[in-house]
Design a protein around this motif. Structure first.
Motif, mmCIF file in Angstrom:
data_model
loop_
_atom_site.group_PDB
_atom_site.id
_atom_site.type_symbol
_atom_site.label_atom_id
_atom_site.label_comp_id
_atom_site.label_asym_id
_atom_site.label_seq_id
_atom_site.Cartn_x
_atom_site.Cartn_y
_atom_site.Cartn_z
ATOM 1 N N ILE A 2 8.684 -14.173 5.110
ATOM 2 C CA ILE A 2 9.106 -12.900 4.537
ATOM 3 C C ILE A 2 7.944 -11.912 4.679
ATOM 4 O O ILE A 2 6.801 -12.253 4.358
ATOM 5 N N PRO A 3 8.218 -10.717 5.153
ATOM 6 C CA PRO A 3 7.123 -9.756 5.281
ATOM 7 C C PRO A 3 6.578 -9.326 3.923
ATOM 8 O O PRO A 3 7.305 -9.278 2.934
ATOM 9 N N VAL A 4 5.302 -9.026 3.918
ATOM 10 C CA VAL A 4 4.627 -8.484 2.739
ATOM 11 C C VAL A 4 4.444 -6.995 2.996
ATOM 12 O O VAL A 4 3.713 -6.603 3.909
ATOM 13 N N ILE A 5 5.165 -6.179 2.231
ATOM 14 C CA ILE A 5 4.996 -4.729 2.336
ATOM 15 C C ILE A 5 3.796 -4.384 1.461
ATOM 16 O O ILE A 5 3.780 -4.663 0.264
ATOM 17 N N PHE A 6 2.788 -3.801 2.072
ATOM 18 C CA PHE A 6 1.496 -3.560 1.440
ATOM 19 C C PHE A 6 1.269 -2.049 1.373
ATOM 20 O O PHE A 6 0.934 -1.420 2.373
ATOM 21 N N TYR A 7 1.489 -1.477 0.198
ATOM 22 C CA TYR A 7 1.280 -0.040 0.006
ATOM 23 C C TYR A 7 -0.186 0.191 -0.317
ATOM 24 O O TYR A 7 -0.692 -0.287 -1.328
ATOM 25 N N GLU A 8 -0.841 0.936 0.546
ATOM 26 C CA GLU A 8 -2.290 1.104 0.456
ATOM 27 C C GLU A 8 -2.703 2.557 0.647
ATOM 28 O O GLU A 8 -1.901 3.386 1.056
ATOM 29 N N LYS A 9 -3.983 2.784 0.384
ATOM 30 C CA LYS A 9 -4.604 4.052 0.762
ATOM 31 C C LYS A 9 -5.298 3.771 2.091
ATOM 32 O O LYS A 9 -6.241 2.962 2.126
ATOM 33 N N THR A 37 4.253 7.880 0.296
ATOM 34 C CA THR A 37 5.524 7.272 -0.091
ATOM 35 C C THR A 37 6.040 7.967 -1.343
ATOM 36 O O THR A 37 5.311 8.104 -2.323
ATOM 37 N N ASN A 38 7.265 8.412 -1.288
ATOM 38 C CA ASN A 38 7.866 9.107 -2.432
ATOM 39 C C ASN A 38 8.719 8.124 -3.225
ATOM 40 O O ASN A 38 9.869 7.895 -2.885
ATOM 41 N N PHE A 39 8.128 7.559 -4.253
ATOM 42 C CA PHE A 39 8.853 6.642 -5.125
ATOM 43 C C PHE A 39 9.595 7.428 -6.191
ATOM 44 O O PHE A 39 9.126 8.470 -6.642
ATOM 45 N N SER A 40 10.720 6.887 -6.626
ATOM 46 C CA SER A 40 11.368 7.415 -7.827
ATOM 47 C C SER A 40 10.665 6.772 -9.024
ATOM 48 O O SER A 40 9.905 5.807 -8.859
ATOM 49 N N LYS A 41 10.954 7.265 -10.191
ATOM 50 C CA LYS A 41 10.384 6.707 -11.418
ATOM 51 C C LYS A 41 10.710 5.211 -11.520
ATOM 52 O O LYS A 41 9.826 4.388 -11.756
ATOM 53 N N ASN A 42 11.981 4.863 -11.329
ATOM 54 C CA ASN A 42 12.394 3.459 -11.457
ATOM 55 C C ASN A 42 11.801 2.579 -10.364
ATOM 56 O O ASN A 42 11.456 1.425 -10.618
ATOM 57 N N GLN A 43 11.685 3.096 -9.144
ATOM 58 C CA GLN A 43 11.077 2.310 -8.065
ATOM 59 C C GLN A 43 9.629 1.970 -8.412
ATOM 60 O O GLN A 43 9.186 0.838 -8.206
ATOM 61 N N LEU A 44 8.897 2.937 -8.918
ATOM 62 C CA LEU A 44 7.501 2.692 -9.271
ATOM 63 C C LEU A 44 7.400 1.714 -10.436
ATOM 64 O O LEU A 44 6.583 0.785 -10.413
ATOM 65 N N LEU A 45 8.244 1.886 -11.426
ATOM 66 C CA LEU A 45 8.231 0.980 -12.578
ATOM 67 C C LEU A 45 8.528 -0.464 -12.168
ATOM 68 O O LEU A 45 8.002 -1.403 -12.781
ATOM 69 N N ASP A 46 9.332 -0.654 -11.126
ATOM 70 C CA ASP A 46 9.611 -2.006 -10.635
ATOM 71 C C ASP A 46 8.330 -2.722 -10.214
ATOM 72 O O ASP A 46 8.198 -3.934 -10.390
ATOM 73 N N PHE A 47 7.374 -1.992 -9.663
ATOM 74 C CA PHE A 47 6.108 -2.595 -9.244
ATOM 75 C C PHE A 47 5.249 -2.980 -10.454
ATOM 76 O O PHE A 47 4.465 -3.914 -10.385
ATOM 77 N N PHE A 48 5.379 -2.252 -11.533
ATOM 78 C CA PHE A 48 4.540 -2.482 -12.703
ATOM 79 C C PHE A 48 4.989 -3.697 -13.509
ATOM 80 O O PHE A 48 4.189 -4.287 -14.244
ATOM 81 N N GLY A 49 6.252 -4.061 -13.394
ATOM 82 C CA GLY A 49 6.756 -5.230 -14.104
ATOM 83 C C GLY A 49 6.518 -5.123 -15.594
ATOM 84 O O GLY A 49 6.875 -4.138 -16.225
ATOM 85 N N LYS A 50 5.865 -6.127 -16.150
ATOM 86 C CA LYS A 50 5.610 -6.168 -17.600
ATOM 87 C C LYS A 50 4.306 -5.478 -17.990
ATOM 88 O O LYS A 50 3.977 -5.385 -19.163
ATOM 89 N N LYS A 51 3.556 -5.003 -16.991
ATOM 90 C CA LYS A 51 2.305 -4.303 -17.293
ATOM 91 C C LYS A 51 2.609 -2.931 -17.886
ATOM 92 O O LYS A 51 3.613 -2.301 -17.543
ATOM 93 N N SER A 52 1.720 -2.479 -18.733
ATOM 94 C CA SER A 52 1.873 -1.117 -19.237
ATOM 95 C C SER A 52 1.506 -0.147 -18.115
ATOM 96 O O SER A 52 0.751 -0.496 -17.196
ATOM 97 N N ILE A 53 2.019 1.040 -18.204
ATOM 98 C CA ILE A 53 1.707 2.054 -17.196
ATOM 99 C C ILE A 53 0.205 2.315 -17.173
ATOM 100 O O ILE A 53 -0.393 2.458 -16.110
ATOM 101 N N LYS A 54 -0.411 2.306 -18.330
ATOM 102 C CA LYS A 54 -1.848 2.568 -18.392
ATOM 103 C C LYS A 54 -2.665 1.472 -17.698
ATOM 104 O O LYS A 54 -3.752 1.730 -17.199
ATOM 105 N N ILE A 97 7.384 -8.337 -1.805
ATOM 106 C CA ILE A 97 7.731 -9.524 -1.027
ATOM 107 C C ILE A 97 9.194 -9.803 -1.353
ATOM 108 O O ILE A 97 9.510 -10.270 -2.448
ATOM 109 N N GLY A 98 10.054 -9.472 -0.420
ATOM 110 C CA GLY A 98 11.483 -9.558 -0.717
ATOM 111 C C GLY A 98 11.805 -8.609 -1.857
ATOM 112 O O GLY A 98 11.408 -7.453 -1.841
ATOM 113 N N SER A 99 12.477 -9.106 -2.866
ATOM 114 C CA SER A 99 12.819 -8.268 -4.021
ATOM 115 C C SER A 99 11.741 -8.317 -5.106
ATOM 116 O O SER A 99 11.872 -7.670 -6.139
#
Length: 119
Positions: A2-9, A37-54, A97-99
C-alpha cells in the motif's frame, strides 16, 4: 505494498530523512507538498485522530517561534482555521496509508501496517 502518502514541506531535512527510512524499509512513498494541499476541516482532523489540535502544531512554524501565536490562549477552532490557511502551522509529516491517517512521524506505527500486509 500500500502506498504511503507523505505530506511534507519540500526541502525539509527531517522529512527527507524520514522518507528515506521508509524507502529503506521497502515502502512505496508518494511525496506530496503539504503547503500546497487544500484540506477541508474534516480532512485535516482525520489526520489528528485522538490528538488535540494543539498537539498537532508545528513548534518550528515562524509565528510559533516568534511568539506571535499565543497557543494557550487561542481556541482549538481558531488554531484549526489558522492551520487551514497557513499549513506551515501543521506538524509534519501528515501520513496516509490506505484509510489510516496520522500526524507526525511514528515509524513503529507505520511498520505495523507493513506487518499486517505481510500476514
Amino acid at each position: 505494498m500500500i502506498p504511503v502518502i507523505f505530506y511534507e514541506k519540500p526541502g525539509c531535512v527531517n522529512n527527507t530523512k524520514q522518507k528515506k527510512r521508509l524507502v529503506d524499509f521497502g515502502f512505496n512513498v508518494i511525496s506530496t507538498n503539504l503547503l500546497k494541499t487544500n484540506f477541508s476541516k474534516n480532512q485535516l482532523l482525520d489526520f489528528f485522530g485522538k490528538k488535540s489540535i494543539k498537539d498537532c502544531i508545528n513548534p518550528n512554524a515562524p509565528i510559533v517561534k516568534n511568539k506571535e501565536l499565543d497557543i494557550e490562549n487561542t481556541s482549538e477552532d481558531e488554531i484549526l482555521s489558522l492551520m487551514l490557511s497557513n499549513p506551515i502551522l501543521i506538524k509534519r509529516p501528515l501520513i496516509a496509508i490506505g484509510s489510516n491517517k496520522f500526524c507526525g512521524f511514528d515509524l513503529t506505527k507505520i511498520l505495523d501496517f507493513k506487518l499486517k500486509e505481510i500476514k
